[in-house]
Design a protein around this motif. Structure first.
Motif, PDB file in Angstrom:
ATOM      1  N   MET A  72       0.828  -1.211   0.000  1.00  0.00           N
ATOM      2  CA  MET A  72       0.000   0.000   0.000  1.00  0.00           C
ATOM      3  C   MET A  72       0.863   1.263   0.000  1.00  0.00           C
ATOM      4  N   VAL A  73       1.899   1.273   0.828  1.00  0.00           N
ATOM      5  CA  VAL A  73       2.806   2.419   0.865  1.00  0.00           C
ATOM      6  C   VAL A  73       3.493   2.589  -0.489  1.00  0.00           C
ATOM      7  N   THR A  74       3.910   1.470  -1.085  1.00  0.00           N
ATOM      8  CA  THR A  74       4.549   1.523  -2.393  1.00  0.00           C
ATOM      9  C   THR A  74       3.610   2.104  -3.435  1.00  0.00           C
ATOM     10  N   GLY A  75       2.333   1.686  -3.393  1.00  0.00           N
ATOM     11  CA  GLY A  75       1.352   2.194  -4.341  1.00  0.00           C
ATOM     12  C   GLY A  75       1.159   3.694  -4.216  1.00  0.00           C
ATOM     13  N   ILE A  76       1.067   4.193  -2.971  1.00  0.00           N
ATOM     14  CA  ILE A  76       0.889   5.632  -2.742  1.00  0.00           C
ATOM     15  C   ILE A  76       2.106   6.412  -3.230  1.00  0.00           C
ATOM     16  N   LEU A  77       3.302   5.958  -2.855  1.00  0.00           N
ATOM     17  CA  LEU A  77       4.523   6.628  -3.294  1.00  0.00           C
ATOM     18  C   LEU A  77       4.663   6.589  -4.814  1.00  0.00           C
ATOM     19  N   GLY A  78       4.277   5.451  -5.389  1.00  0.00           N
ATOM     20  CA  GLY A  78       4.376   5.311  -6.841  1.00  0.00           C
ATOM     21  C   GLY A  78       3.466   6.280  -7.572  1.00  0.00           C
ATOM     22  N   CYS A  79       2.232   6.448  -7.074  1.00  0.00           N
ATOM     23  CA  CYS A  79       1.291   7.399  -7.684  1.00  0.00           C
ATOM     24  C   CYS A  79       1.829   8.831  -7.586  1.00  0.00           C
ATOM     25  N   CYS A  80       2.339   9.176  -6.409  1.00  0.00           N
ATOM     26  CA  CYS A  80       2.875  10.534  -6.199  1.00  0.00           C
ATOM     27  C   CYS A  80       4.091  10.785  -7.089  1.00  0.00           C
ATOM     28  N   ALA A  81       4.990   9.804  -7.131  1.00  0.00           N
ATOM     29  CA  ALA A  81       6.205   9.959  -7.929  1.00  0.00           C
ATOM     30  C   ALA A  81       5.885  10.077  -9.409  1.00  0.00           C
ATOM     31  N   THR A  82       4.919   9.281  -9.866  1.00  0.00           N
ATOM     32  CA  THR A  82       4.547   9.318 -11.277  1.00  0.00           C
ATOM     33  C   THR A  82       3.859  10.626 -11.629  1.00  0.00           C
TER      34      THR A  82
END
Length: 251
Positions: A72-82
Protein backbone atom coordinates in the motif's frame (compact mmCIF):
# COMPACT_ATOMS: atom_id res chain seq x y z
CA UNK A 1 16.29 23.25 -6.12
CA UNK A 2 14.11 24.59 -8.93
CA UNK A 3 11.69 22.85 -11.27
CA UNK A 4 11.95 22.77 -15.06
CA UNK A 5 9.46 25.17 -16.56
CA UNK A 6 9.35 23.27 -19.81
CA UNK A 7 9.43 19.55 -20.29
CA UNK A 8 9.58 17.73 -23.54
CA UNK A 9 7.98 14.36 -23.21
CA UNK A 10 7.89 11.71 -25.84
CA UNK A 11 4.69 9.82 -26.56
CA UNK A 12 6.25 6.71 -25.04
CA UNK A 13 7.09 8.53 -21.81
CA UNK A 14 3.56 9.90 -21.47
CA UNK A 15 2.03 6.46 -22.06
CA UNK A 16 4.47 4.90 -19.59
CA UNK A 17 3.62 7.56 -16.99
CA UNK A 18 -0.12 6.94 -17.19
CA UNK A 19 0.37 3.20 -17.31
CA UNK A 20 2.52 3.32 -14.18
CA UNK A 21 0.01 5.59 -12.43
CA UNK A 22 -2.84 3.15 -13.12
CA UNK A 23 -0.60 0.25 -12.15
CA UNK A 24 0.28 1.86 -8.80
CA UNK A 25 -3.36 2.60 -8.06
CA UNK A 26 -4.32 -1.03 -8.49
CA UNK A 27 -1.16 -1.96 -6.64
CA UNK A 28 -2.45 0.08 -3.68
CA UNK A 29 -5.84 -1.68 -3.89
CA UNK A 30 -4.10 -5.07 -3.99
CA UNK A 31 -2.09 -4.14 -0.90
CA UNK A 32 -5.30 -3.36 0.95
CA UNK A 33 -6.73 -6.72 -0.09
CA UNK A 34 -3.61 -8.57 1.06
CA UNK A 35 -3.64 -6.82 4.42
CA UNK A 36 -7.35 -7.61 4.77
CA UNK A 37 -6.74 -11.33 4.12
CA UNK A 38 -3.99 -11.40 6.74
CA UNK A 39 -6.11 -9.53 9.29
CA UNK A 40 -9.09 -11.79 8.57
CA UNK A 41 -6.91 -14.85 9.10
CA UNK A 42 -5.70 -13.59 12.48
CA UNK A 43 -9.14 -12.43 13.62
CA UNK A 44 -11.41 -15.20 12.36
CA UNK A 45 -9.31 -18.27 11.54
CA UNK A 46 -6.76 -18.39 14.32
CA UNK A 47 -8.86 -20.34 16.83
CA UNK A 48 -6.91 -23.51 16.21
CA UNK A 49 -3.45 -21.98 16.73
CA UNK A 50 -3.48 -23.24 20.33
CA UNK A 51 -3.69 -26.80 18.97
CA UNK A 52 -0.38 -26.38 17.14
CA UNK A 53 3.01 -26.55 18.80
CA UNK A 54 4.58 -23.95 16.49
CA UNK A 55 3.59 -20.46 15.40
CA UNK A 56 3.99 -21.11 11.66
CA UNK A 57 0.29 -20.65 10.89
CA UNK A 58 0.02 -17.30 12.65
CA UNK A 59 3.41 -16.18 11.29
CA UNK A 60 2.17 -16.53 7.71
CA UNK A 61 -0.77 -14.25 8.52
CA UNK A 62 1.51 -11.64 10.10
CA UNK A 63 3.76 -11.77 7.03
CA UNK A 64 0.71 -11.11 4.87
CA UNK A 65 -0.33 -8.09 6.95
CA UNK A 66 3.18 -6.58 6.78
CA UNK A 67 3.39 -7.29 3.04
CA UNK A 68 0.03 -5.60 2.54
CA UNK A 69 1.22 -2.46 4.34
CA UNK A 70 4.43 -2.37 2.27
CA UNK A 71 2.46 -2.76 -0.96
CA UNK A 72 0.00 0.00 0.00
CA UNK A 73 2.81 2.42 0.86
CA UNK A 74 4.55 1.52 -2.39
CA UNK A 75 1.35 2.19 -4.34
CA UNK A 76 0.89 5.63 -2.74
CA UNK A 77 4.52 6.63 -3.29
CA UNK A 78 4.38 5.31 -6.84
CA UNK A 79 1.29 7.40 -7.68
CA UNK A 80 2.87 10.53 -6.20
CA UNK A 81 6.20 9.96 -7.93
CA UNK A 82 4.55 9.32 -11.28
CA UNK A 83 2.21 12.31 -11.03
CA UNK A 84 4.98 14.74 -10.05
CA UNK A 85 7.63 13.06 -12.22
CA UNK A 86 10.24 13.30 -9.46
CA UNK A 87 13.28 11.08 -9.90
CA UNK A 88 14.18 11.25 -6.19
CA UNK A 89 10.78 9.92 -5.23
CA UNK A 90 11.00 7.26 -7.91
CA UNK A 91 14.26 6.11 -6.29
CA UNK A 92 12.36 5.58 -3.05
CA UNK A 93 9.62 3.67 -4.87
CA UNK A 94 12.23 1.51 -6.58
CA UNK A 95 13.76 0.72 -3.20
CA UNK A 96 10.38 -0.20 -1.68
CA UNK A 97 9.49 -2.42 -4.63
CA UNK A 98 12.90 -4.09 -4.45
CA UNK A 99 12.27 -4.87 -0.79
CA UNK A 100 8.93 -6.35 -1.77
CA UNK A 101 10.57 -8.60 -4.35
CA UNK A 102 13.06 -9.72 -1.72
CA UNK A 103 10.08 -10.81 0.40
CA UNK A 104 9.27 -13.54 -2.12
CA UNK A 105 10.88 -16.26 0.07
CA UNK A 106 8.56 -15.17 2.87
CA UNK A 107 5.58 -15.52 0.54
CA UNK A 108 6.65 -19.11 -0.14
CA UNK A 109 6.57 -19.99 3.57
CA UNK A 110 2.88 -21.03 3.57
CA UNK A 111 3.43 -23.58 0.80
CA UNK A 112 6.44 -25.09 2.56
CA UNK A 113 4.94 -24.96 6.04
CA UNK A 114 1.84 -26.92 5.01
CA UNK A 115 3.99 -30.06 5.01
CA UNK A 116 5.44 -29.15 8.39
CA UNK A 117 1.97 -28.51 9.84
CA UNK A 118 0.72 -31.86 8.54
CA UNK A 119 3.50 -33.68 10.39
CA UNK A 120 2.98 -31.52 13.45
CA UNK A 121 -0.72 -32.30 13.63
CA UNK A 122 -0.17 -36.05 13.33
CA UNK A 123 2.41 -35.98 16.11
CA UNK A 124 0.80 -33.59 18.56
CA UNK A 125 -2.96 -33.19 18.10
CA UNK A 126 -4.01 -36.25 20.09
CA UNK A 127 -1.62 -35.43 22.93
CA UNK A 128 -2.81 -31.82 23.05
CA UNK A 129 -6.46 -32.83 23.14
CA UNK A 130 -6.11 -35.56 25.74
CA UNK A 131 -3.61 -33.83 28.04
CA UNK A 132 -4.75 -30.20 27.96
CA UNK A 133 -8.52 -30.36 27.49
CA UNK A 134 -10.31 -28.80 30.49
CA UNK A 135 -6.99 -28.31 32.24
CA UNK A 136 -6.65 -25.13 34.29
CA UNK A 137 -4.79 -22.47 32.35
CA UNK A 138 -5.51 -24.16 29.01
CA UNK A 139 -8.86 -22.53 28.32
CA UNK A 140 -7.81 -21.63 24.76
CA UNK A 141 -7.17 -25.30 24.00
CA UNK A 142 -10.50 -26.32 25.51
CA UNK A 143 -12.41 -23.74 23.47
CA UNK A 144 -10.50 -24.67 20.31
CA UNK A 145 -11.22 -28.40 20.76
CA UNK A 146 -14.92 -27.83 21.40
CA UNK A 147 -15.21 -25.56 18.36
CA UNK A 148 -13.20 -28.00 16.24
CA UNK A 149 -15.41 -30.97 17.08
CA UNK A 150 -18.63 -29.06 16.51
CA UNK A 151 -17.57 -27.18 13.38
CA UNK A 152 -16.12 -30.21 11.62
CA UNK A 153 -18.54 -32.75 13.11
CA UNK A 154 -15.77 -34.94 14.47
CA UNK A 155 -14.68 -36.50 17.76
CA UNK A 156 -11.11 -37.06 18.94
CA UNK A 157 -7.96 -36.84 16.87
CA UNK A 158 -8.28 -40.10 14.94
CA UNK A 159 -11.69 -41.12 16.32
CA UNK A 160 -13.71 -41.05 19.54
CA UNK A 161 -11.58 -43.76 21.22
CA UNK A 162 -8.76 -41.22 21.64
CA UNK A 163 -10.72 -39.69 24.51
CA UNK A 164 -10.22 -42.87 26.56
CA UNK A 165 -6.68 -41.56 27.19
CA UNK A 166 -7.89 -38.12 28.28
CA UNK A 167 -6.80 -36.90 31.70
CA UNK A 168 -10.11 -35.08 32.08
CA UNK A 169 -12.30 -38.03 30.98
CA UNK A 170 -10.57 -40.25 33.54
CA UNK A 171 -11.17 -37.73 36.32
CA UNK A 172 -14.26 -37.32 38.46
CA UNK A 173 -14.85 -33.93 36.86
CA UNK A 174 -16.03 -35.67 33.68
CA UNK A 175 -19.07 -37.02 35.60
CA UNK A 176 -19.03 -40.31 33.75
CA UNK A 177 -18.65 -38.86 30.26
CA UNK A 178 -16.93 -41.04 27.69
CA UNK A 179 -16.31 -38.10 25.38
CA UNK A 180 -16.74 -34.33 25.73
CA UNK A 181 -20.23 -33.00 25.10
CA UNK A 182 -18.90 -31.23 22.01
CA UNK A 183 -18.68 -34.64 20.32
CA UNK A 184 -22.47 -34.90 20.42
CA UNK A 185 -24.57 -34.30 17.33
CA UNK A 186 -27.00 -32.38 19.53
CA UNK A 187 -25.31 -30.90 22.58
CA UNK A 188 -27.07 -31.32 25.90
CA UNK A 189 -25.64 -31.48 29.42
CA UNK A 190 -23.84 -34.80 30.01
CA UNK A 191 -24.66 -36.06 26.50
CA UNK A 192 -21.05 -37.29 26.31
CA UNK A 193 -21.96 -40.22 28.58
CA UNK A 194 -23.50 -42.06 25.64
CA UNK A 195 -21.11 -42.98 22.81
CA UNK A 196 -23.67 -44.50 20.43
CA UNK A 197 -23.30 -43.51 16.73
CA UNK A 198 -26.73 -41.90 16.84
CA UNK A 199 -25.50 -39.56 19.58
CA UNK A 200 -21.87 -38.68 18.72
CA UNK A 201 -19.63 -38.35 15.67
CA UNK A 202 -18.21 -41.75 16.46
CA UNK A 203 -16.09 -42.59 13.42
CA UNK A 204 -15.13 -39.09 12.35
CA UNK A 205 -11.68 -38.06 13.56
CA UNK A 206 -10.70 -34.38 13.56
CA UNK A 207 -7.10 -34.61 12.41
CA UNK A 208 -7.76 -35.07 8.69
CA UNK A 209 -10.41 -32.35 8.58
CA UNK A 210 -8.26 -29.85 10.48
CA UNK A 211 -5.26 -30.69 8.33
CA UNK A 212 -7.24 -30.11 5.12
CA UNK A 213 -8.66 -26.87 6.48
CA UNK A 214 -5.26 -25.42 7.40
CA UNK A 215 -3.57 -26.55 4.20
CA UNK A 216 -6.29 -25.05 2.02
CA UNK A 217 -6.06 -21.78 3.90
CA UNK A 218 -2.26 -21.72 3.65
CA UNK A 219 -2.52 -22.31 -0.10
CA UNK A 220 -4.75 -19.26 -0.40
CA UNK A 221 -2.30 -17.17 1.63
CA UNK A 222 0.64 -18.47 -0.39
CA UNK A 223 -1.09 -17.81 -3.74
CA UNK A 224 -1.93 -14.25 -2.72
CA UNK A 225 1.61 -13.61 -1.50
CA UNK A 226 3.27 -14.99 -4.65
CA UNK A 227 0.86 -13.06 -6.90
CA UNK A 228 1.76 -9.82 -5.15
CA UNK A 229 5.49 -10.62 -5.45
CA UNK A 230 5.08 -11.14 -9.21
CA UNK A 231 3.21 -7.85 -9.52
CA UNK A 232 6.03 -6.16 -7.62
CA UNK A 233 8.54 -7.40 -10.20
CA UNK A 234 6.56 -5.78 -13.01
CA UNK A 235 6.24 -2.65 -10.89
CA UNK A 236 10.01 -2.47 -10.49
CA UNK A 237 10.47 -2.79 -14.26
CA UNK A 238 7.94 -0.02 -15.02
CA UNK A 239 9.46 2.23 -12.35
CA UNK A 240 12.97 1.77 -13.72
CA UNK A 241 11.78 2.52 -17.26
CA UNK A 242 10.05 5.75 -16.17
CA UNK A 243 13.05 6.71 -14.05
CA UNK A 244 15.37 6.43 -17.03
CA UNK A 245 13.01 8.37 -19.29
CA UNK A 246 12.87 11.42 -17.00
CA UNK A 247 15.48 14.15 -17.13
CA UNK A 248 17.70 14.65 -14.09
CA UNK A 249 16.40 17.29 -11.66
CA UNK A 250 18.56 20.42 -11.53
CA UNK A 251 20.03 21.55 -8.22
Amino acid sequence: MREYTEKKETCGTICLKYLLFIFNFFFWLAGGAVMAVGTWTLAEKSDYISLLSSSTYSATAYILVVAGVVVMVTGILGCCATFKERRNLLRVVRLWVSLGVLSLPGDLIPLVSSVQLSMELKQNLKNTMTQKYRKEGEESVTNAVDKLQQEFKCCGSNNYTDWADSVWIRSSEASGRKVPDSCCKTITDLCGRRDHPSNIYKENGCITKLENFIQEHLKIIGAVGISIACVQIFGMIFTCCLYRSLKPEPY
